[in-house]
Motif scaffolding. Structure first.
Motif, mmCIF file in Angstrom:
data_model
loop_
_atom_site.group_PDB
_atom_site.id
_atom_site.type_symbol
_atom_site.label_atom_id
_atom_site.label_comp_id
_atom_site.label_asym_id
_atom_site.label_seq_id
_atom_site.Cartn_x
_atom_site.Cartn_y
_atom_site.Cartn_z
ATOM 1 N N VAL A 27 -0.460 0.692 -13.483
ATOM 2 C CA VAL A 27 -1.105 1.839 -12.844
ATOM 3 C C VAL A 27 -0.283 2.287 -11.640
ATOM 4 C CG1 VAL A 27 -3.204 2.685 -11.764
ATOM 5 C CG2 VAL A 27 -3.341 1.011 -13.609
ATOM 6 N N PHE A 28 0.183 1.309 -10.918
ATOM 7 C CA PHE A 28 1.036 1.587 -9.760
ATOM 8 C C PHE A 28 2.198 2.481 -10.163
ATOM 9 C CE2 PHE A 28 1.426 0.482 -5.500
ATOM 10 C CZ PHE A 28 0.493 -0.509 -5.206
ATOM 11 N N ILE A 29 2.868 2.081 -11.254
ATOM 12 C CA ILE A 29 4.065 2.801 -11.688
ATOM 13 C C ILE A 29 3.697 4.220 -12.109
ATOM 14 C CG2 ILE A 29 5.825 2.889 -13.496
ATOM 15 C CD1 ILE A 29 5.734 -0.280 -13.265
ATOM 16 N N LEU A 30 2.599 4.355 -12.845
ATOM 17 C CA LEU A 30 2.161 5.679 -13.275
ATOM 18 C C LEU A 30 1.923 6.583 -12.068
ATOM 19 C CD1 LEU A 30 -0.321 5.000 -16.180
ATOM 20 C CD2 LEU A 30 1.804 6.317 -16.271
ATOM 21 N N VAL A 31 1.237 6.023 -11.105
ATOM 22 C CA VAL A 31 0.904 6.816 -9.925
ATOM 23 C C VAL A 31 2.174 7.245 -9.220
ATOM 24 C CG1 VAL A 31 -0.113 6.720 -7.638
ATOM 25 C CG2 VAL A 31 -1.349 5.796 -9.597
ATOM 26 N N VAL A 32 3.059 6.295 -9.028
ATOM 27 C CA VAL A 32 4.275 6.599 -8.288
ATOM 28 C C VAL A 32 5.129 7.603 -9.041
ATOM 29 C CG1 VAL A 32 6.414 5.629 -7.400
ATOM 30 C CG2 VAL A 32 4.249 4.468 -6.992
ATOM 31 N N THR A 72 -7.301 2.679 6.474
ATOM 32 C CA THR A 72 -6.399 2.112 5.480
ATOM 33 C C THR A 72 -7.218 1.511 4.358
ATOM 34 O OG1 THR A 72 -4.833 1.568 7.182
ATOM 35 C CG2 THR A 72 -4.557 0.468 5.074
ATOM 36 N N LEU A 73 -6.916 1.919 3.162
ATOM 37 C CA LEU A 73 -7.621 1.366 2.020
ATOM 38 C C LEU A 73 -6.803 0.231 1.470
ATOM 39 C CD1 LEU A 73 -8.522 4.773 0.560
ATOM 40 C CD2 LEU A 73 -10.111 3.128 1.494
ATOM 41 N N GLN A 74 -7.435 -0.875 1.418
ATOM 42 C CA GLN A 74 -6.738 -2.077 0.983
ATOM 43 C C GLN A 74 -6.852 -2.185 -0.533
ATOM 44 O OE1 GLN A 74 -5.945 -4.308 3.614
ATOM 45 N NE2 GLN A 74 -4.911 -5.799 2.344
ATOM 46 N N ASN A 75 -5.732 -2.240 -1.229
ATOM 47 C CA ASN A 75 -5.773 -2.533 -2.648
ATOM 48 C C ASN A 75 -5.880 -4.038 -2.788
ATOM 49 O OD1 ASN A 75 -5.601 0.008 -3.869
ATOM 50 N ND2 ASN A 75 -3.426 0.097 -3.364
ATOM 51 N N VAL A 76 -7.068 -4.501 -3.128
ATOM 52 C CA VAL A 76 -7.306 -5.935 -3.119
ATOM 53 C C VAL A 76 -6.470 -6.633 -4.189
ATOM 54 C CG1 VAL A 76 -9.038 -7.722 -3.373
ATOM 55 C CG2 VAL A 76 -9.599 -5.612 -2.203
ATOM 56 N N CYS A 79 -7.815 12.695 0.256
ATOM 57 C CA CYS A 79 -7.175 12.830 -1.059
ATOM 58 C C CYS A 79 -6.219 11.687 -1.391
ATOM 59 C CB CYS A 79 -6.467 14.180 -1.198
ATOM 60 S SG CYS A 79 -7.645 15.548 -1.194
ATOM 61 N N GLN A 80 -6.362 10.574 -0.709
ATOM 62 C CA GLN A 80 -5.539 9.419 -1.042
ATOM 63 C C GLN A 80 -6.118 8.731 -2.276
ATOM 64 O OE1 GLN A 80 -5.299 6.623 2.206
ATOM 65 N NE2 GLN A 80 -3.076 6.552 2.041
ATOM 66 N N GLU A 81 -5.240 8.370 -3.190
ATOM 67 C CA GLU A 81 -5.716 7.716 -4.400
ATOM 68 C C GLU A 81 -5.419 6.225 -4.357
ATOM 69 O OE1 GLU A 81 -4.245 8.323 -8.746
ATOM 70 O OE2 GLU A 81 -6.123 9.397 -8.476
ATOM 71 N N TRP A 82 -6.316 5.467 -4.924
ATOM 72 C CA TRP A 82 -6.102 4.031 -4.980
ATOM 73 C C TRP A 82 -6.965 3.429 -6.065
ATOM 74 C CZ3 TRP A 82 -9.947 0.798 -2.400
ATOM 75 C CH2 TRP A 82 -11.006 1.553 -1.886
ATOM 76 N N VAL A 83 -6.810 2.127 -6.268
ATOM 77 C CA VAL A 83 -7.331 1.488 -7.463
ATOM 78 C C VAL A 83 -8.297 0.365 -7.092
ATOM 79 C CG1 VAL A 83 -6.582 0.036 -9.395
ATOM 80 C CG2 VAL A 83 -5.315 2.096 -8.809
ATOM 81 N N VAL A 84 -9.360 0.241 -7.850
ATOM 82 C CA VAL A 84 -10.348 -0.806 -7.572
ATOM 83 C C VAL A 84 -9.742 -2.188 -7.852
ATOM 84 C CG1 VAL A 84 -12.580 -1.741 -8.278
ATOM 85 C CG2 VAL A 84 -12.250 0.739 -8.099
HETATM 86 C C1 LIG Z 1 -3.369 1.501 -3.774
HETATM 87 O O1 LIG Z 1 -2.827 1.450 -5.067
HETATM 88 C C2 LIG Z 1 -2.572 2.710 -5.617
HETATM 89 C C3 LIG Z 1 -2.112 2.539 -7.066
HETATM 90 O O2 LIG Z 1 -2.106 1.220 -7.451
HETATM 91 C C4 LIG Z 1 -1.510 3.398 -4.793
HETATM 92 O O3 LIG Z 1 -1.233 4.665 -5.315
HETATM 93 C C5 LIG Z 1 -2.041 3.579 -3.412
HETATM 94 O O4 LIG Z 1 -1.046 4.159 -2.590
HETATM 95 C C6 LIG Z 1 -2.459 2.245 -2.839
HETATM 96 N N1 LIG Z 1 -3.148 2.531 -1.604
HETATM 97 C C7 LIG Z 1 -2.800 1.997 -0.470
HETATM 98 C C8 LIG Z 1 -3.573 2.480 0.702
HETATM 99 O O5 LIG Z 1 -1.912 1.180 -0.378
#
Ligand SMILES: *[C@@H]1O[C@H](CO)[C@@H](O)[C@H](O)[C@H]1NC(C)=O
Ligand SMILES: *[C@@H]1O[C@H](CO)[C@@H](O)[C@H](O)[C@H]1NC(C)=O
Ligand SMILES: *[C@@H]1O[C@H](CO)[C@@H](O)[C@H](O)[C@H]1NC(C)=O
Ligand SMILES: *[C@@H]1O[C@H](CO)[C@@H](O)[C@H](O)[C@H]1NC(C)=O
Ligand SMILES: *[C@@H]1O[C@H](CO)[C@@H](O)[C@H](O)[C@H]1NC(C)=O
Ligand SMILES: *[C@@H]1O[C@H](CO)[C@@H](O)[C@H](O)[C@H]1NC(C)=O
Ligand SMILES: *[C@@H]1O[C@H](CO)[C@@H](O)[C@H](O)[C@H]1NC(C)=O
Ligand SMILES: *[C@@H]1O[C@H](CO)[C@@H](O)[C@H](O)[C@H]1NC(C)=O
Length: 557
Positions: A543-548, A532-536, A478-483
């Motif tokens: 988007v980062f801010i919205l998520v956080v 670990t999912l790398q946000n390339v 359930c970890q979210e991340w962005v392409v």
């Molecule tokens: C990737 O980015 C998203 C939003 O930009 C963030 O919520 C997520 O924690 C990041 N994932 C990692 C594994 O750093």
């Protein structure tokens, strides 16, 4: 990790998909009701099975009646442990809660009834005697009907294992009058099988001289017509939805189309094999059966993921590519990692991540997933009889493997019911010696063979087909991340080799996964989060801010 980001989801959610709109129309509801009524009497076709997910049960070993002594079942004893159709019925919640939409049960017909053989008693159901009768050990006709009615009430299907190739004997001179096909002339004369000689594999007797399996002459017109009448009656009398056909490759192929037509339901054949696709593929199609168990994929997953093992990803890519060109329809194949004939996965490869990663592909690539009871409990028996462990010592615990299966089934059921995912072709999107990414429709499965220990030098970069900036969710944890830029994502394994299954986050709500419908009480991680999912890309600050902020609001308000 908290509940995923409602703000982000709301701000990006798409209009209602068409299937959901249809769902609301009274016409659709009427059709649904009609369908439900018809279901009770209508047998299921190959097309209806395509979207199913199967749990394979050894009837004798799945569950005991309440109050029975749970301390007495040693698989090495090769005798009955006490499971029945009724005890399966009483334990269907466990199967359905895992998200399965079908069960496959042991053969239901009468078995050998004489003194104990050199290989014990026929607790497994594969030692046919008079197939025109039911196996009394497993219950009465009413018990079987009650089980099947209950399975249907749950909108699930029943697949019954049938043995057609042979009967069973304890000598080379059987008493033929004990079988439904009760004359010596209906059988091939005894000969031991010469492996590699197709005629011999089809006409000689399986088994050995201790327990010979007299081989039916399936070219004899009486055999053909009596088998046809038998299977037609059996399927109708008990409302069976599908058949798993034992030892299908030991019967002349031209027998099958007529038999399957009489059955009138989906038929999946056991064609035992290895990495060679064409050996197995020739049995699928109008000249043979609707489908076969996917032995080439099993062999390839074992070659690619088992530790110890050759760790050969090329074996997997080769089988996947050959399958596309050689099988008539890969989406009907039965994908599995274990069954009653093979050593358990954990007998060969004890690291749980090797099972999880391989299992993800059995669900998320083309084909119908099949899970052999106990696979979700980490059973680790060797081949027959050690791979037929009693289920009850597990106490039907909701293990990590069970929870992973729940997620994979929920995701797949959602995709099947509400999207065109089944019609999408699986594609290999990236591969190296330690990882592979498979894309099917909107799902990207990225799996690895490194096992649980972290490795700093393994990564895989995958072009997703999603726009840069698209929020996605790994439904495994359930970890979210962005392409990232160029539609790329990259997975590294600095915390261990956990599988990744990506879904665009906009579909999460409809899928009910990761707590978005409130039913998922533990969205943080099913399996200890390790990949670990790398946000390339780093250009998506917004988007980062919205998520956080979504995360903070969810947690602290
Ligand atoms: C990737 O980015 C998203 C939003 O930009 C963030 O919520 C997520 O924690 C990041 N994932 C990692 C594994 O750093
Ligand atoms: C063969 O089986 C039949 C039916 O069970 C039985 O009546 C008969 O006595 C048996 N014959 C022999 C030689 O055992
Ligand atoms: C293959 O097996 C059949 C049936 O037993 C036998 O008649 C035939 O001679 C065998 N062929 C070869 C090449 O051994
Ligand atoms: C890996 O599998 C491929 C395809 O099956 C085969 O050609 C190759 O020899 C295998 N390599 C190893 C090291 O086992
Ligand atoms: C494999 O199965 C055999 C027999 O059940 C057992 O003795 C052995 O310990 C198993 N191996 C593993 C790794 O579980
Ligand atoms: C999908 O459809 C099947 C069969 O109608 C049903 O049993 C199941 O509950 C549905 N699953 C979801 C996730 O809606
Ligand atoms: C991949 O495996 C093959 C065969 O084992 C080996 O020759 C090759 O060097 C490996 N490639 C990498 C990048 O490690
Ligand atoms: C990564 O490092 C491990 C441990 O040093 C080594 O065994 C492995 O072969 C390496 N893998 C690759 C792909 O270089």
């Amino acid at each position: 990790m908290g509940r995923p980001f409602p703000f982000l989801l709301n701000s990006l959610s798409l209009p209602l998909p068409l299937p959901l709109l249809c769902f609301l129309s009274p016409m659709f509801l009427k059709t649904l009701t009609l369908f439900a009524i018809l279901r009770a009497t209508t047998a299921a076709s190959a097309d209806q099975w395509r979207g199913r997910s199967i749990y394979q049960i050894i009837t004798d070993r799945f569950a005991l009646p309440a109050g029975a002594n749970t301390n007495v079942c040693n698989p090495g004893d090769q005798t009955w442990c006490g499971g029945t159709w009724k005890t399966i019925q009483d334990n269907l919640d466990y199967v359905q809660d895992a998200g399965f939409t079908a069960i496959w049960i042991s053969p239901i017909n009468q078995n050998y009834q004489g003194p104990r053989s050199a290989y014990g008693d026929p607790y497994h159901g594969y030692w046919s005697a008079d197939v025109s009768q039911l196996n009394e050990r497993f219950g009465s006709a009413d018990d079987l009907k009650a089980l099947i009615a209950e399975v249907h009430r749950r909108n699930m299907y029943v697949m019954v294992d049938v043995v057609v190739n042979n009967v069973m004997s304890t000598s080379l001179t059987p008493n033929y009058s004990t079988y439904m096909l009760n004359d010596k002339s209906y059988y091939h004369p005894y000969c031991p099988i010469q492996w590699g000689n197709t005629t011999s594999e089809q006409n000689c007797w399986l088994g050995d001289t201790n327990v010979p399996l007299p081989d039916l002459d399936t070219r004899n017109p009486t055999v053909i017509s009596r088998y046809g009448d038998w299977i037609e009656g059996l399927v109708k009398d008990y409302s069976i939805d599908g058949l798993r056909i034992d030892a299908a490759k030991h019967v002349n192929m031209d027998f099958w189309p007529g038999f399957a037509a009489k059955a009138g339901v989906f038929c999946i054949g056991e064609v035992f094999g290895g990495l060679e696709v064409d050996d197995v593929a020739q049995y699928q199609g109008p000249q043979g059966l609707d489908s076969v168990l996917n032995y080439p994929l099993y062999s390839a997953l074992s070659a690619a993921f088992a530790i110890p093992g050759p760790q050969n990803m090329t074996a997997l890519t080769t089988v996947m590519q050959d399958s596309k060109t050689q099988f008539k329809d890969v989406t009907l194949l039965g994908n599995f990692l274990e069954n009653q004939d093979l050593p358990r996965w954990h007998n060969q490869s004890t690291d749980p991540q090797t099972l999880y990663n391989a299992m993800v592909l059995t669900f998320m690539t083309d084909g119908i997933p099949i899970v052999y009871y106990g696979q979700e409990q980490g059973f680790s028996g060797a081949t027959d009889p050690w791979n037929r462990e009693p289920m009850w010592p597990s106490q039907y615990a909701k293990t990590d493997a069970y929870k992973l299966i729940q997620r994979l089934n929920s995701l797949r059921n959602y995709l099947v019911n509400s999207t065109d995912w089944l019609q999408q072709d699986s594609q290999i999107s990236a591969v190296n010696n330690n990882s592979i990414a498979i894309t099917k429709g909107s799902i990207i499965s990225i799996v690895t063979n490194i096992g649980s220990p972290p490795q700093n030098n393994v990564t895989i970069a995958v072009r997703t087909g999603f726009k840069t900036g698209t929020p996605t969710t790994n439904i495994v944890n359930c970890q979210e991340w962005v392409v990232g830029s160029g539609s790329m994502v990259e997975v590294e394994y600095t915390k261990g080799g956990e599988a990744v299954v990506l879904l665009p986050s906009s579909q999460l709500k409809a899928s009910g996964l990761c707590g978005t419908d409130g039913s998922d009480s533990n969205p943080a991680s099913v399996i200890k989060s390790s990949a670990t999912l790398q946000n390339v890309s780093r250009t998506y600050g917004l988007v980062f801010i919205l998520v956080v902020s979504g995360y903070l609001l969810e947690h602290f308000l």
